[in-house]
Design a protein around this motif. Structure first.
Motif: not given
Lengths: 412, 261
Positions: A149-150, A208-209, A212
């Motif tokens: 997610n990066n 991320s959870s 962001d």
């Protein structure tokens, strides 16, 4: 003949492309009528515009392309035909490449441009155009490298594209106060198109959870030209005899970031950037060309929430000139707020919205109430107003331009 | 010898029957709802969702969505791509729903006109999804611990033996005062569910019209939500369903939200 040739070429190209790709070519777009008139005076039309916007897309395996031509038609005027985007995508396992004319949007802010500085703005109608239309596409190469997610994004724009300003005779031409009528010298306005004059941007983003966020940097040209002012005085009377304004774009370096996170039922947003090498006009008589170079900060904090079943969002924005000198025309700190409230009815077919910019330094504002009704799927009607409050400042300068408008749009 | 074995077997059956019956009767409302919650749905699922919104005059609006769902260690991730109508095409929505009790979902939306993935609050669970009769909460898996469950009775519905369970929310401000669910005994599928509003009046009824075993797992393919107060119905049909296809983890990322289907 010119517009006919353009249209013919466009239709011919479409047919050619359609035949080549057969059924796999995907067409979508919209047709729209947009009519607006002043509330005051003779209720002069501020705009009568017919728009045709077409998206042509195709994808196959790991490649894709998109072309987005659009036409603006105004009464008794030449057709305006252009490409908003025209690019190719190449998808690899962990990397995507996009090459061509494209809109690149960064940041988390709504309606404010802080780290969202790659695609220049089209200010032909001030800030009133739809989001999609207010940003122009730029020819560039964009590479995205993904690690879960990066994402690391690199952009190279080989040529510079400036902000599109309103025409001199437009309702939206910004007010400029000069003691005598100036002469414009546009000899330095264009940035020469060569390899050394490209723009470079980098962004690292995480989704991320918990949060962001984005961290970005850019080495670019200021999209807005600096107005260098040359004055000639009569040596005997000490009166100003001539005023020459030379618009010139300067290099700008910036670094910044943005974030977005949820706090219970709130969404908290922030965005900020440090601009290195921004030019400001000054009234200091010691400065020959009337401009000084200063660094400045531009940042905001925003909150999104629901109250009484109404969705709301507010942002506080500050622009701060560092190492400020009193004769600089801009305020040391310029504070602005935005406020958005909306609610949907009739199973999301009717939406009432109020958006406003509020300039705290000049007590001016732009208030934009709007009603959107989806008459049937893809067929939308919008009725709204743009109300300018105040006498001066970014919004108050258009106090005479309060307008009502209607848009009828068919999407396919 | 054989005679003795038969006698023992008959005796065992007679002894066991009351226990089996007793065991069935002692299933609590919570256990039944937990079984529905725990019903295996596969590691991942992909399908085409068609939502038909039908108002009291019979006018119909259709929305089509391509959806991907995958179970992870401690969460379920879902990504939805809006295919039609034309003005919402290429919009995508991503939801990460956590197994951890009380942890809110994370949600993002990608609007092609904005060209930006935007985090949104998952607090609006009582909002209706795309103008349908389903709220966001109706579409998710509500954790059994959020309600108090009571087994009301057992009865047949559409030829299926069902438990009828009443669920009352622990949260006072919840949009429903209670729900009543008919659960098929051997399949753990909620076949019918009645929703009661904050005043205790019947608000809407969910009816499962079609379910099938796909890859040996019971899967709901067609359901209808009827709002009895507004005489509005939403039909939801899932087509081209595939389970356990091995959807890669990176399907549920910002990259894929932007890229589209």
């Amino acid at each position: 003949m010119g517009k006919f040739t353009k249209l013919s070429a466009m239709i011919f190209t479409l047919l050619l492309v359609s035949n080549g790709f057969g059924q796999s070519l995907f067409f979508s777009g919209y047709g729209r009528n947009y009519t607006g008139a002043l509330i005051n005076g003779d209720h002069e039309y501020t705009i009568i515009q017919n728009t045709f916007n077409l998206n042509i897309e195709h994808s196959k395996n790991n490649v894709a392309f998109k072309v987005n031509p659009y036409i603006y038609q105004y009464p008794n005027a030449e057709l305006k035909l252009n490409l908003r985007e025209a690019y190719m995508d190449i998808f690899f396992d962990s990397m995507d490449l996009r090459i061509g004319k494209q809109q690149i949007i960064w940041g988390k802010a709504d309606g404010v441009f802080i780290t969202d500085i790659i695609s220049p703005k089209d200010l032909s109608e001030f800030l009133l155009r739809d989001f999609e239309e207010i940003r122009t596409g730029i020819t560039s190469i964009k590479a995205d490298y993904y690690m879960g997610n990066n994402t690391l994004e690199l952009v190279w724009a080989p040529t510079f594209t400036p902000t599109i300003m309103p025409d001199d005779n437009s309702f939206w031409y910004p007010q400029m106060y000069f003691p005598i009528a100036p002469t414009f010298d546009n000899s330095k306005r264009d940035v020469e198109q060569n390899v050394g004059n490209g723009e470079y941007f980098a962004k690292y983003s995480v989704l991320s959870s918990a949060i962001d966020f984005e961290i970005m940097a850019g080495y670019m040209w200021d999209d807005d030209p600096t107005m260098h002012i040359t004055k000639t005085m009569n040596s005997q009377t000490k009166q100003l005899t001539s005023l020459t304004i030379t618009p010139e774009h300067h290099r700008l370096g910036l670094g910044g970031g943005s974030f977005s996170s949820t706090l219970g039922s709130f969404v908290l947003r922030g965005e900020g950037a440090y601009y290195n090498g921004k030019y400001f006009n000054t009234e200091n008589p010691q400065i020959a060309d009337g401009v000084v170079e200063k660094n400045y900060l531009h940042y905001l904090v925003g909150l999104e929430f629901t109250l009484f079943n109404i969705n709301m969002s507010t942002q506080f924005i500050q622009q701060a000139i560092l190492d400020y000198d009193k004769p600089i025309k801009n305020d040391e700190f310029e504070n602005t707020m935005t406020f958005l409230a909306y609610k949907t009815f009739l199973r999301e077919t009717l939406r009432l919205e109020l958006f406003s910019y509020i300039g705290l330094n000049n007590s001016d504002a732009l208030v934009r109430p709007k009603i959107t009704y989806d008459f049937s799927d893809g067929f939308q009607m919008v009725f709204g107003a743009n109300i300018f409050v105040g006498d001066e400042g970014r919004f108050g300068q258009y106090d005479d331009n309060d307008m009502l408008y209607a848009k009828i749009k068919y999407s396919f | 010898m054989l005679n003795k074995q038969i006698k023992l077997a008959i005796l065992a059956i007679f002894i066991a029957i009351p226990f089996i019956t007793f065991a069935q009767e002692t299933l609590t409302g919570l256990q039944i709802i937990q079984n529905v919650y725990d019903r295996p749905a596969g590691e991942d699922q992909v399908g085409d969702l068609t939502m038909s919104l039908i108002n009291s005059r019979g006018d119909e609006r259709v929305r089509t969505i391509k959806q991907f769902v995958k179970e992870f260690d401690n969460m379920e991730k879902k990504i939805m791509y809006f295919v039609s109508p034309a003005d919402v095409r290429n919009t995508s929505f991503m939801n990460w729903s956590y197994n951890e009790e009380g942890k809110d979902d994370d949600q993002w939306i990608y609007l092609p006109a904005l060209k930006r993935v935007k985090r949104i609050s998952s607090d609006s669970k009582s909002d209706y999804f795309m103008g349908s009769d389903f709220t966001y909460d109706d579409l998710g898996d509500r954790h059994p611990s959020s309600d108090t469950h009571k087994l009301l009775r057992e009865e047949k519905l559409n030829g299926e033996d069902c438990y009828v369970v009443e669920s009352t929310p622990k949260e006072e401000e919840y949009m429903y005062s209670r729900t009543v669910t008919w659960i098929i005994k051997d399949k753990w599928i909620g076949m019918k569910k009645e929703f009661y509003d904050e005043d205790g009046d019947h608000l809407k009824t969910l009816s499962v019209k079609k379910f099938e075993k796909i890859d040996n797992l019971w899967t709901i393919l067609h359901s209808e939500m009827h709002n009895v107060q507004k005489n509005h119905t939403t039909k939801m049909e899932l087509k081209n369903v595939k389970l356990n296809t091995g959807i890669p983890d990176n399907k549920f990322t910002e990259r894929m939200m932007k890229r589209g289907i």
